[in-house]
Design a protein around this motif. Sequence first.
Motif, mmCIF file in Angstrom:
data_model
loop_
_atom_site.group_PDB
_atom_site.id
_atom_site.type_symbol
_atom_site.label_atom_id
_atom_site.label_comp_id
_atom_site.label_asym_id
_atom_site.label_seq_id
_atom_site.Cartn_x
_atom_site.Cartn_y
_atom_site.Cartn_z
ATOM 1 N N ASN A 75 0.840 -1.215 0.000
ATOM 2 C CA ASN A 75 0.000 0.000 0.000
ATOM 3 C C ASN A 75 0.868 1.255 0.000
ATOM 4 O OD1 ASN A 75 -2.420 -1.441 0.025
ATOM 5 N ND2 ASN A 75 -2.503 -1.491 2.250
ATOM 6 N N THR A 76 1.884 1.239 -0.818
ATOM 7 C CA THR A 76 2.860 2.313 -0.834
ATOM 8 C C THR A 76 3.022 2.879 -2.238
ATOM 9 O OG1 THR A 76 4.061 1.362 1.032
ATOM 10 C CG2 THR A 76 5.253 2.923 -0.340
ATOM 11 N N VAL A 77 3.135 4.189 -2.307
ATOM 12 C CA VAL A 77 3.387 4.874 -3.564
ATOM 13 C C VAL A 77 4.735 5.593 -3.465
ATOM 14 C CG1 VAL A 77 2.115 6.944 -2.866
ATOM 15 C CG2 VAL A 77 2.434 6.455 -5.301
ATOM 16 N N TYR A 78 5.442 5.617 -4.573
ATOM 17 C CA TYR A 78 6.765 6.231 -4.623
ATOM 18 C C TYR A 78 6.793 7.321 -5.696
ATOM 19 C CZ TYR A 78 7.851 1.770 -2.359
ATOM 20 O OH TYR A 78 7.855 0.674 -1.523
ATOM 21 N N LEU A 79 7.690 8.268 -5.512
ATOM 22 C CA LEU A 79 7.941 9.271 -6.538
ATOM 23 C C LEU A 79 9.451 9.433 -6.663
ATOM 24 C CD1 LEU A 79 6.546 11.268 -8.495
ATOM 25 C CD2 LEU A 79 6.944 13.039 -6.768
ATOM 26 N N GLN A 80 9.990 8.936 -7.756
ATOM 27 C CA GLN A 80 11.407 9.108 -8.048
ATOM 28 C C GLN A 80 11.570 10.413 -8.807
ATOM 29 O OE1 GLN A 80 14.173 7.173 -7.211
ATOM 30 N NE2 GLN A 80 15.320 8.892 -8.064
ATOM 31 N N MET A 81 12.310 11.327 -8.226
ATOM 32 C CA MET A 81 12.482 12.651 -8.813
ATOM 33 C C MET A 81 13.932 12.818 -9.259
ATOM 34 S SD MET A 81 10.207 14.938 -6.168
ATOM 35 C CE MET A 81 11.335 14.691 -4.797
ATOM 36 N N ASN A 82 14.132 12.965 -10.550
ATOM 37 C CA ASN A 82 15.459 13.130 -11.118
ATOM 38 C C ASN A 82 15.596 14.504 -11.778
ATOM 39 O OD1 ASN A 82 16.053 10.357 -10.480
ATOM 40 N ND2 ASN A 82 14.986 9.744 -12.348
ATOM 41 N N SER A 83 16.821 14.888 -12.021
ATOM 42 C CA SER A 83 17.092 16.183 -12.675
ATOM 43 C C SER A 83 16.305 17.307 -12.015
ATOM 44 C CB SER A 83 16.749 16.096 -14.169
ATOM 45 O OG SER A 83 17.473 15.077 -14.809
ATOM 46 N N LEU A 84 16.371 17.357 -10.723
ATOM 47 C CA LEU A 84 15.575 18.338 -9.971
ATOM 48 C C LEU A 84 16.007 19.758 -10.287
ATOM 49 C CD1 LEU A 84 15.310 16.358 -6.658
ATOM 50 C CD2 LEU A 84 13.372 17.312 -7.910
ATOM 51 N N LYS A 85 15.015 20.639 -10.282
ATOM 52 C CA LYS A 85 15.221 22.049 -10.569
ATOM 53 C C LYS A 85 14.778 22.874 -9.365
ATOM 54 C CE LYS A 85 13.952 21.247 -15.419
ATOM 55 N NZ LYS A 85 13.011 21.643 -16.499
ATOM 56 N N PRO A 86 15.294 24.072 -9.219
ATOM 57 C CA PRO A 86 14.852 24.927 -8.102
ATOM 58 C C PRO A 86 13.339 25.123 -8.088
ATOM 59 C CG PRO A 86 16.845 25.824 -9.053
ATOM 60 C CD PRO A 86 16.429 24.676 -9.947
ATOM 61 N N GLU A 87 12.720 25.145 -9.243
ATOM 62 C CA GLU A 87 11.266 25.333 -9.301
ATOM 63 C C GLU A 87 10.483 24.104 -8.817
ATOM 64 O OE1 GLU A 87 13.470 25.908 -11.758
ATOM 65 O OE2 GLU A 87 12.658 25.367 -13.730
ATOM 66 N N ASP A 88 11.170 23.008 -8.536
ATOM 67 C CA ASP A 88 10.523 21.847 -7.932
ATOM 68 C C ASP A 88 10.404 21.983 -6.414
ATOM 69 O OD1 ASP A 88 12.358 19.818 -10.251
ATOM 70 O OD2 ASP A 88 10.236 20.343 -10.363
ATOM 71 N N THR A 89 11.013 23.021 -5.865
ATOM 72 C CA THR A 89 10.940 23.252 -4.425
ATOM 73 C C THR A 89 9.499 23.444 -3.981
ATOM 74 O OG1 THR A 89 13.157 24.229 -4.321
ATOM 75 C CG2 THR A 89 11.605 24.837 -2.574
ATOM 76 N N ALA A 90 9.071 22.643 -3.026
ATOM 77 C CA ALA A 90 7.692 22.677 -2.561
ATOM 78 C C ALA A 90 7.522 21.673 -1.424
ATOM 79 C CB ALA A 90 6.730 22.333 -3.700
ATOM 80 N N VAL A 91 6.356 21.723 -0.815
ATOM 81 C CA VAL A 91 5.946 20.652 0.088
ATOM 82 C C VAL A 91 5.159 19.649 -0.761
ATOM 83 C CG1 VAL A 91 4.634 20.002 2.130
ATOM 84 C CG2 VAL A 91 5.862 22.187 2.068
ATOM 85 N N TYR A 92 5.559 18.406 -0.691
ATOM 86 C CA TYR A 92 4.939 17.356 -1.486
ATOM 87 C C TYR A 92 3.983 16.542 -0.603
ATOM 88 C CZ TYR A 92 7.979 18.319 -5.435
ATOM 89 O OH TYR A 92 8.599 18.924 -6.501
ATOM 90 N N TYR A 93 2.781 16.357 -1.111
ATOM 91 C CA TYR A 93 1.738 15.622 -0.380
ATOM 92 C C TYR A 93 1.330 14.387 -1.178
ATOM 93 C CZ TYR A 93 1.142 20.033 2.144
ATOM 94 O OH TYR A 93 1.345 21.169 2.891
ATOM 95 N N CYS A 94 1.163 13.277 -0.486
ATOM 96 C CA CYS A 94 0.626 12.100 -1.147
ATOM 97 C C CYS A 94 -0.879 12.028 -0.877
ATOM 98 C CB CYS A 94 1.317 10.826 -0.691
ATOM 99 S SG CYS A 94 1.323 10.528 1.085
ATOM 100 N N ASN A 95 -1.551 11.360 -1.773
ATOM 101 C CA ASN A 95 -3.007 11.236 -1.700
ATOM 102 C C ASN A 95 -3.407 9.857 -2.192
ATOM 103 O OD1 ASN A 95 -5.612 11.568 -3.724
ATOM 104 N ND2 ASN A 95 -5.911 12.545 -1.734
ATOM 105 N N THR A 96 -4.337 9.239 -1.484
ATOM 106 C CA THR A 96 -4.858 7.957 -1.946
ATOM 107 C C THR A 96 -6.374 7.961 -1.849
ATOM 108 O OG1 THR A 96 -4.776 6.868 0.202
ATOM 109 C CG2 THR A 96 -2.809 6.729 -1.157
ATOM 110 N N LYS A 97 -6.982 7.237 -2.743
ATOM 111 C CA LYS A 97 -8.432 7.096 -2.781
ATOM 112 C C LYS A 97 -8.746 5.602 -2.842
ATOM 113 C CE LYS A 97 -9.200 11.422 -5.314
ATOM 114 N NZ LYS A 97 -7.802 11.863 -5.294
ATOM 115 N N GLY A 98 -9.767 5.207 -2.099
ATOM 116 C CA GLY A 98 -10.134 3.796 -2.121
ATOM 117 C C GLY A 98 -11.341 3.548 -1.261
ATOM 118 N N TYR A 99 -11.447 2.323 -0.731
ATOM 119 C CA TYR A 99 -12.590 1.926 0.074
ATOM 120 C C TYR A 99 -12.131 1.253 1.361
ATOM 121 C CZ TYR A 99 -15.365 3.055 -3.981
ATOM 122 O OH TYR A 99 -15.959 3.738 -5.012
#
Length: 120
Positions: A75-99
């Motif tokens: 029940n895990t989601v991943y985000l591999q972020m490569n070639s990061l840019k300064p404009e990628d700076t942010a707070v990152y939130y995960c979200n899931t939908k289900g039952y």
Amino acid sequence: VQLQASGGGLVQAGGSLRLSCAASGSILSINDMGWYRQAAGKQRELVAVISSGGSTNYADSVKGRFVISRDNAKNTVYLQMNSLKPEDTAVYYCNTKGYERGTFRRFDSWGQGTEVTVSS
């Protein structure tokens, strides 16, 4: 259903980070899992989403650089972020939908957010 995100941090431009988000609780099934981000002074925006079948959708700004994946057994989601840019700076939130197990109620849960800072 609770989400626990991890993996954020400080990285130089061009570097990589991998975010993880694990869902726990009374889960019957999970449909879409996704990542959103919110930079200072801006609205929250979709980064990437992956369906239960593995179909993916990315924001134009991250296509070719970020890869979303999931481990349904964990029940895990991943985000591999490569070639990061300064404009990628942010707070990152995960979200899931289900039952939910037992009640069969639909859930739409958010993680607590993990901060990503990309220095130039």
